[in-house]
Enzyme design. Structure first.
Site, PDB file in Angstrom:
ATOM      1  N   LYS A  39     -15.241   1.352  -2.628  1.00 42.41           N
ATOM      2  CA  LYS A  39     -15.415   2.008  -1.323  1.00 42.41           C
ATOM      3  C   LYS A  39     -14.063   2.139  -0.628  1.00 42.41           C
ATOM      4  O   LYS A  39     -13.318   1.163  -0.516  1.00 42.41           O
ATOM      5  CB  LYS A  39     -16.354   1.202  -0.422  1.00 42.41           C
ATOM      6  CG  LYS A  39     -16.532   1.846   0.957  1.00 42.41           C
ATOM      7  CD  LYS A  39     -17.611   1.166   1.766  1.00 42.41           C
ATOM      8  CE  LYS A  39     -17.114   0.063   2.656  1.00 42.41           C
ATOM      9  NZ  LYS A  39     -16.507   0.496   3.921  1.00 42.41           N
ATOM     10  N   ASP A  66     -16.377   6.153   2.776  1.00 51.60           N
ATOM     11  CA  ASP A  66     -17.126   5.743   3.975  1.00 51.60           C
ATOM     12  C   ASP A  66     -16.476   6.402   5.188  1.00 51.60           C
ATOM     13  O   ASP A  66     -15.733   5.763   5.934  1.00 51.60           O
ATOM     14  CB  ASP A  66     -17.096   4.211   4.068  1.00 51.60           C
ATOM     15  CG  ASP A  66     -18.032   3.686   5.135  1.00 51.60           C
ATOM     16  OD1 ASP A  66     -18.839   4.474   5.680  1.00 51.60           O
ATOM     17  OD2 ASP A  66     -17.953   2.481   5.432  1.00 51.60           O
ATOM     18  N   LYS A  68     -18.222   8.386   7.524  1.00 51.43           N
ATOM     19  CA  LYS A  68     -19.165   8.495   8.652  1.00 51.43           C
ATOM     20  C   LYS A  68     -18.987   9.814   9.404  1.00 51.43           C
ATOM     21  O   LYS A  68     -18.686   9.847  10.597  1.00 51.43           O
ATOM     22  CB  LYS A  68     -19.032   7.306   9.597  1.00 51.43           C
ATOM     23  CG  LYS A  68     -19.364   5.986   8.910  1.00 51.43           C
ATOM     24  CD  LYS A  68     -19.417   4.824   9.893  1.00 51.43           C
ATOM     25  CE  LYS A  68     -19.782   3.517   9.224  1.00 51.43           C
ATOM     26  NZ  LYS A  68     -18.735   2.991   8.332  1.00 51.43           N
ATOM     27  N   ASP A  71     -20.158  15.917  13.303  1.00 48.61           N
ATOM     28  CA  ASP A  71     -19.466  16.999  14.020  1.00 48.61           C
ATOM     29  C   ASP A  71     -20.453  18.157  14.092  1.00 48.61           C
ATOM     30  O   ASP A  71     -21.631  17.989  13.747  1.00 48.61           O
ATOM     31  CB  ASP A  71     -18.178  17.374  13.255  1.00 48.61           C
ATOM     32  CG  ASP A  71     -17.102  17.948  14.181  1.00 48.61           C
ATOM     33  OD1 ASP A  71     -17.447  18.843  14.988  1.00 48.61           O
ATOM     34  OD2 ASP A  71     -15.944  17.524  14.097  1.00 48.61           O
ATOM     35  N   THR A 121     -24.354  -1.420  12.937  1.00 48.97           N
ATOM     36  CA  THR A 121     -24.853  -2.795  13.125  1.00 48.97           C
ATOM     37  C   THR A 121     -24.161  -3.503  14.284  1.00 48.97           C
ATOM     38  O   THR A 121     -24.589  -4.577  14.683  1.00 48.97           O
ATOM     39  CB  THR A 121     -24.696  -3.631  11.843  1.00 48.97           C
ATOM     40  OG1 THR A 121     -23.362  -3.490  11.375  1.00 48.97           O
ATOM     41  CG2 THR A 121     -25.677  -3.202  10.771  1.00 48.97           C
ATOM     42  N   ARG A 212     -14.160  -8.818   1.096  1.00 51.74           N
ATOM     43  CA  ARG A 212     -13.324 -10.024   1.040  1.00 51.74           C
ATOM     44  C   ARG A 212     -13.713 -11.058  -0.005  1.00 51.74           C
ATOM     45  O   ARG A 212     -12.818 -11.687  -0.576  1.00 51.74           O
ATOM     46  CB  ARG A 212     -13.248 -10.646   2.448  1.00 51.74           C
ATOM     47  CG  ARG A 212     -12.399  -9.789   3.377  1.00 51.74           C
ATOM     48  CD  ARG A 212     -12.639 -10.087   4.827  1.00 51.74           C
ATOM     49  NE  ARG A 212     -13.964  -9.630   5.237  1.00 51.74           N
ATOM     50  CZ  ARG A 212     -14.442  -9.744   6.468  1.00 51.74           C
ATOM     51  NH1 ARG A 212     -13.693 -10.291   7.407  1.00 51.74           N
ATOM     52  NH2 ARG A 212     -15.652  -9.298   6.762  1.00 51.74           N
TER      53      ARG A 212
END
Ligand code: C5P
Length: 236
Positions: A39, A66, A68, A71, A121, A212
């Site tokens: 990603k 990613d 997002k 528009d 989230t 991570r």
């Protein structure tokens, strides 16, 4: 590709949340054949990540951008077509009906599939009320998930704790992709509610986005390999 035919290795998507293309490239090299799906998010995208996406895709890696998108429909459709051209496999768009329809209309039969972001989230009910929404998080997630399905969107990115309920609501076809995953015993960092890889797969997730616990591990390759093994055990 039906969800059940995804290999355990392809179910792990490693988040390349690293500040530079050279660090990201070094991480991909260190992970070698253990990881097939990456990603690339906003940070790396603005630091040259789109050319890295093209490079990794040419090497046979799968890429989740990613970005997002949100528009006016014409802009969303044209941006989606550009992402398809890069060879990416997954792209996030915000789950507004206009945005979803526009992005979907730009897919021309290549490998690119769309994931709708229902509600970020970081938002709770009071943030939504403050932004002028009439729904709380749970209802808005449900409503947008249904709108995504109606728009023909392939999948959703969602928190691990939403997976079980949305899998039941949406059935087996929708791809469900979840971050917030921590192998047992690893540092949870700034994530608040986490699941282990096995728990998320058993709840109905198709892909897990993990950053991570792999990229900051003393031995990233061994960490990724252990996660793939855990996924393998959970799908069996
Ligand atoms: O390092 P970690 O495993 O927490 O990384 C999770 C990845 O998933 C990051 O790229 C993060 O931005 C992304 N993500 C998330 N929670 C969301 C949406 C995306 O952690 N709700």
């Amino acid at each position: 590709m039906s969800a059940s035919s995804i290999t355990p290795r392809d179910r792990l998507i490693v988040a390349l949340d690293l500040p530079s293309v050279s660090e990201a490239r070094a991480m991909v090299e260190a992970l070698g054949d253990t990881v097939s799906f990456y990603k690339i998010g906003l940070e790396l995208t603005y630091g040259g990540g789109l050319s890295l996406a093209r490079e990794l895709s040419a090497q046979g890696k799968k890429i989740f951008l990613d970005l997002k998108l949100h528009d006016i429909p014409n802009t969303v459709a044209r941006a989606t077509a550009q992402v398809a051209e890069l060879g990416a496999n997954l792209l996030t768009i915000h789950a507004y009906p206009q945005t979803m329809k526009a992005a979907q209309s730009a897919l021309k039969g290549g490998p690119l599939r769309l994931l709708a972001v229902t509600v970020m989230t970081s938002y709770d009910d009071s943030d939504l009320a403050n932004a002028g929404y009439a729904f709380g998080v749970k209802d808005l997630v449900r409503r947008r998930a249904e709108q995504a399905r109606q728009a023909g969107i392939d999948g959703l990115i969602l928190s691990a704790e939403e997976v079980q309920e949305l899998r039941a609501q949406l059935g087996p076809q929708m791809l469900l992709v979840t971050p917030g995953i921590r192998p047992a015993g690893s540092d949870i960092g700034d994530q608040k509610r986490v699941m282990t890889p096995a728990q998320a797969i058993k709840a109905g997730a198709d892909h897990l986005v993990i950053g991570r616990p792999v990229t900051q591990a003393a031995d990233p390759r061994a960490a990724a390999s252990a996660i793939v093994k855990e996924i393998e055990g959970a799908v069996a």
